[in-house]
Design a protein around this motif. Structure first.
Motif, PDB file in Angstrom:
ATOM      1  N   ASP A  43       0.832  -1.204   0.000  1.00 58.18           N
ATOM      2  CA  ASP A  43       0.000   0.000   0.000  1.00 58.18           C
ATOM      3  C   ASP A  43       0.866   1.254   0.000  1.00 58.18           C
ATOM      4  O   ASP A  43       0.567   2.225  -0.700  1.00 58.18           O
ATOM      5  N   ALA A  44       1.951   1.234   0.778  1.00 57.68           N
ATOM      6  CA  ALA A  44       2.835   2.393   0.836  1.00 57.68           C
ATOM      7  C   ALA A  44       3.497   2.631  -0.518  1.00 57.68           C
ATOM      8  O   ALA A  44       3.601   3.773  -0.971  1.00 57.68           O
ATOM      9  N   ARG A  45       3.931   1.568  -1.183  1.00 58.47           N
ATOM     10  CA  ARG A  45       4.550   1.721  -2.506  1.00 58.47           C
ATOM     11  C   ARG A  45       3.553   2.219  -3.534  1.00 58.47           C
ATOM     12  O   ARG A  45       3.888   3.025  -4.389  1.00 58.47           O
ATOM     13  N   ARG A  50       1.693   6.743  -6.830  1.00 56.22           N
ATOM     14  CA  ARG A  50       0.639   7.693  -7.195  1.00 56.22           C
ATOM     15  C   ARG A  50       1.114   9.127  -7.003  1.00 56.22           C
ATOM     16  O   ARG A  50       0.888   9.996  -7.838  1.00 56.22           O
ATOM     17  N   MET A  51       1.810   9.381  -5.890  1.00 54.58           N
ATOM     18  CA  MET A  51       2.312  10.731  -5.624  1.00 54.58           C
ATOM     19  C   MET A  51       3.341  11.145  -6.678  1.00 54.58           C
ATOM     20  O   MET A  51       3.329  12.282  -7.151  1.00 54.58           O
ATOM     21  N   ILE A  52       4.217  10.229  -7.054  1.00 53.23           N
ATOM     22  CA  ILE A  52       5.225  10.541  -8.069  1.00 53.23           C
ATOM     23  C   ILE A  52       4.555  10.832  -9.403  1.00 53.23           C
ATOM     24  O   ILE A  52       4.955  11.756 -10.122  1.00 53.23           O
ATOM     25  N   GLN A  53       3.517  10.064  -9.753  1.00 54.05           N
ATOM     26  CA  GLN A  53       2.793  10.322 -10.995  1.00 54.05           C
ATOM     27  C   GLN A  53       2.110  11.680 -10.953  1.00 54.05           C
ATOM     28  O   GLN A  53       2.103  12.408 -11.953  1.00 54.05           O
ATOM     29  N   ALA A  58       2.060  17.205 -12.958  1.00 55.62           N
ATOM     30  CA  ALA A  58       1.938  18.631 -12.648  1.00 55.62           C
ATOM     31  C   ALA A  58       3.141  19.436 -13.135  1.00 55.62           C
ATOM     32  O   ALA A  58       3.085  20.670 -13.169  1.00 55.62           O
ATOM     33  N   LEU A  59       4.217  18.799 -13.532  1.00 54.97           N
ATOM     34  CA  LEU A  59       5.426  19.521 -13.942  1.00 54.97           C
ATOM     35  C   LEU A  59       5.220  20.438 -15.144  1.00 54.97           C
ATOM     36  O   LEU A  59       5.719  21.565 -15.130  1.00 54.97           O
TER      37      LEU A  59
END
Length: 80
Positions: A43-45, A50-53, A58-59
């Motif tokens: 779940d943490a991975r 998801r956060m990295i995506q 957003a970049l």
């Protein structure tokens, strides 16, 4: 006397080596049975991915905003 000491050290080292080897084998069996990761780790991975995506997506918008700010700052610099 020294022969007895050498024999004790050798036997003790062999016992410690067998214990370490056993721990490694038990650890690899446990890892293979559990799939390597616990549900919490999975779940943490997933959350990290998801956060990295989200950051990656957003970049481009952030780049546009930085370019707009650079334009504003360069226009203000030319007016002075």
């Amino acid at each position: 006397m020294s022969c007895i000491f050498i024999a004790m050290v050798t036997v003790g080292g062999a016992i410690i080596g067998l214990i370490i080897l056993g721990m490694i084998i038990i650890g690899s069996i446990r890892t293979a049975r559990s799939g390597g990761l616990s549900d919490h780790d999975k779940d943490a991975r997933t959350e990290e991915a998801r956060m990295i995506q989200d950051i990656y997506n957003a970049l481009p918008r952030m780049e546009e905003r930085i370019e707009a700010l650079e334009t504003i700052l360069s226009e203000r610099g030319h007016k002075s």
